[in-house]
Design an enzyme around this catalytic site. Sequence first.
Site, mmCIF file in Angstrom:
data_model
loop_
_atom_site.group_PDB
_atom_site.id
_atom_site.type_symbol
_atom_site.label_atom_id
_atom_site.label_comp_id
_atom_site.label_asym_id
_atom_site.label_seq_id
_atom_site.Cartn_x
_atom_site.Cartn_y
_atom_site.Cartn_z
ATOM 1 N N ARG A 286 0.851 -1.198 0.000
ATOM 2 C CA ARG A 286 0.000 0.000 0.000
ATOM 3 C C ARG A 286 0.884 1.244 0.000
ATOM 4 O O ARG A 286 0.568 2.238 -0.656
ATOM 5 C CB ARG A 286 -0.925 -0.006 1.227
ATOM 6 C CG ARG A 286 -1.771 1.268 1.334
ATOM 7 C CD ARG A 286 -2.781 1.248 2.477
ATOM 8 N NE ARG A 286 -3.532 2.489 2.515
ATOM 9 C CZ ARG A 286 -4.536 2.725 3.350
ATOM 10 N NH1 ARG A 286 -4.929 1.798 4.225
ATOM 11 N NH2 ARG A 286 -5.180 3.892 3.338
ATOM 12 N N CYS B 92 -18.976 -1.984 0.490
ATOM 13 C CA CYS B 92 -18.144 -0.869 0.930
ATOM 14 C C CYS B 92 -18.863 -0.151 2.058
ATOM 15 O O CYS B 92 -20.087 -0.001 2.026
ATOM 16 C CB CYS B 92 -17.919 0.102 -0.231
ATOM 17 S SG CYS B 92 -17.133 1.656 0.242
ATOM 18 N N ASP B 93 -18.096 0.281 3.057
ATOM 19 C CA ASP B 93 -18.729 0.919 4.212
ATOM 20 C C ASP B 93 -18.621 2.445 4.162
ATOM 21 O O ASP B 93 -19.088 3.117 5.086
ATOM 22 C CB ASP B 93 -18.145 0.381 5.508
ATOM 23 C CG ASP B 93 -16.629 0.539 5.553
ATOM 24 O OD1 ASP B 93 -16.003 -0.072 6.446
ATOM 25 O OD2 ASP B 93 -16.089 1.263 4.711
ATOM 26 N N TYR C 54 -14.807 10.008 -1.899
ATOM 27 C CA TYR C 54 -13.706 9.567 -2.765
ATOM 28 C C TYR C 54 -13.635 10.337 -4.076
ATOM 29 O O TYR C 54 -12.628 10.311 -4.778
ATOM 30 C CB TYR C 54 -13.811 8.062 -3.035
ATOM 31 C CG TYR C 54 -13.149 7.244 -1.952
ATOM 32 C CD1 TYR C 54 -13.881 6.739 -0.891
ATOM 33 C CD2 TYR C 54 -11.776 7.025 -1.969
ATOM 34 C CE1 TYR C 54 -13.273 6.015 0.116
ATOM 35 C CE2 TYR C 54 -11.160 6.307 -0.977
ATOM 36 C CZ TYR C 54 -11.901 5.799 0.070
ATOM 37 O OH TYR C 54 -11.293 5.095 1.075
ATOM 38 N N ARG D 289 -1.117 8.154 3.823
ATOM 39 C CA ARG D 289 -2.175 7.601 4.672
ATOM 40 C C ARG D 289 -1.741 6.315 5.360
ATOM 41 O O ARG D 289 -2.019 6.099 6.539
ATOM 42 C CB ARG D 289 -3.460 7.381 3.869
ATOM 43 C CG ARG D 289 -4.576 6.699 4.653
ATOM 44 C CD ARG D 289 -5.021 7.458 5.871
ATOM 45 N NE ARG D 289 -5.845 6.620 6.742
ATOM 46 C CZ ARG D 289 -6.051 6.879 8.037
ATOM 47 N NH1 ARG D 289 -5.487 7.929 8.586
ATOM 48 N NH2 ARG D 289 -6.816 6.074 8.781
#
Length: 441
Positions: free
Chosen positions: A93, A169-170, A264, A284
Amino acid sequence: MKKYAITIAGGGSTFTPGMILMLMDNLDRFPIRAIKLYDNDKERQDKIGNAFDIFMRERHPDIEFIHTLDPEEAFTDIDFVMAQIRVGKYEMRSKDEKIPPKYGVIGQETCGPGGIAYGLRSIGGVIEILDYMEKYSPDAWMLNYSNPAAIVAEATRRLRPDSKIINICDMPIDLMYKMADMVGLSHWKDLDFSYYGLNHFGWFTDIRDQEGNDLMPQIKEHVSKNGFADGIGTAQHLDESWVETFTKAKDVYALDPETIPNTYLKYYLYPDFVMEHTDIKHTRVDEVKEGREKEVFGLCNTITERGTAEGIDFEIDAHASYIVDLAIALAENTKEVFLLIVPNDGAISNFDPTAMVEVPCIVDKTGYKKICQGKIPQFQKGMMEEQVSVEKLAVEAWIEGSYQKLWQALTLSKTVPSAKVAKLILDDLINANKDYWPELK
Ligand SMILES: NC(=O)c1ccc[n+]([C@@H]2O[C@H](COP(=O)([O-])OP(=O)(O)OC[C@H]3O[C@@H](n4cnc5c(N)ncnc54)[C@H](O)[C@@H]3O)[C@@H](O)[C@H]2O)c1
Ligand SMILES: O=P(O)(O)OC[C@H]1O[C@H](O[C@H]2[C@H](O)[C@@H](O)[C@@H](O)O[C@@H]2CO)[C@H](O)[C@@H](O)[C@@H]1O
Ligand SMILES: [Mn+2]
């Protein structure tokens, strides 16, 4: 009432404790006979598994609890797989977030080149777990959080079209908690909503209370001034990058004041703003390692060192409640409405029927039934057609081992300025992902 067995795939996930606690908090409406953790990294999973050996023995001795790397042990005689794997873990990531900014392009977990790179790592891992589930427990459902959900969902549509998998997706749920708070309500289920989009690329079009009163005017007023930055939510959402994202939502909202945007969309509409606020040395993932990961593994280590979970509690958020509610709806036929990532097939009438879209669905024992969202406006249609093509080309590149299609996917992304920059990023990502991506020709 039937007792269910759950496997959490990606048992070493920082979200696993919250998920287990949420399951334990709902035993009255969702009785559990077994919880199994499954991972491919023993050391990481043991940190959580060893702590919850103690937690479950003390608080729920009647429920079988195991943590394993053995697929047969993990996926035999289960009813649900709750999947939250991160192929390549935070190490990769970090590269997703730090390589694109070298070329002036946003670095992000699920959006732009970082999301495409993550997608090409995730497809194989998610399909592998889905195949294990179908081999050892053919009647089970897989509820998948593993990201990037848009690319994973398109891959499961292409490669396992008949499988019992629901991609979720939350983020919209988290936003609905914030919108409920804006209007003096307490739970996302207090809202009736209409929404359409792709994963991490969508818009709310109608929000009402249970009496049918239109809440959009109040919510629009709030978002136009403050975005979603109102301080509610879990500790991790008070991290600097999340506060910035929630605040920027007011500028994303300005593009279409008739709808409420998913946060997003910031990465696609304001990549210049994102780049101005990117510290390539501290992205992040570094906040997550310093925050959520440190907090969750610290609590687990404390349980293991003390030999007891007495007095220890984990923060539970929308991530945990959402997937447990969805499992209960499937198991107990509740007919509740959830936002799911599903084949369009006309749910959005003027959009690609083969696209994996995020729309409200009624969920019951038979699965899900889409709630049609009708025609979408030209602005959103144009943005979604470009983005869904990126996602489809990325999946085709994985299936075919096609360098050409992956270059096209990167070039087509709204976050990438030219084919030249796309190629520079692609070649850098190929080198970084040589242990994870299929060979591209
Ligand atoms: N869909 C959503 O809205 C949503 C919300 C939150 C998190 N997520 C996703 O949930 C996942 C977990 O997030 P996290 O920050 O806790 O990650 P994490 O790195 O803490 O945990 C992921 C776990 O997956 C394991 N793993 C990796 N590859 C695997 C494989 N092939 N088979 C089995 N296990 C494997 C890792 O070893 C690790 O223990 C990520 O994919 C994240 O993007 C999705
Ligand atoms: O940067 P991270 O790892 O903190 O978060 C990335 C994820 O962000 C969203 O999930 C949120 C979720 O919306 C919220 O309810 C709560 O559970 O925190 C999660 C993590 O912040 C997004 O939906 C995910 O896809 C991202 O992976
Ligand atoms: Mn998400």
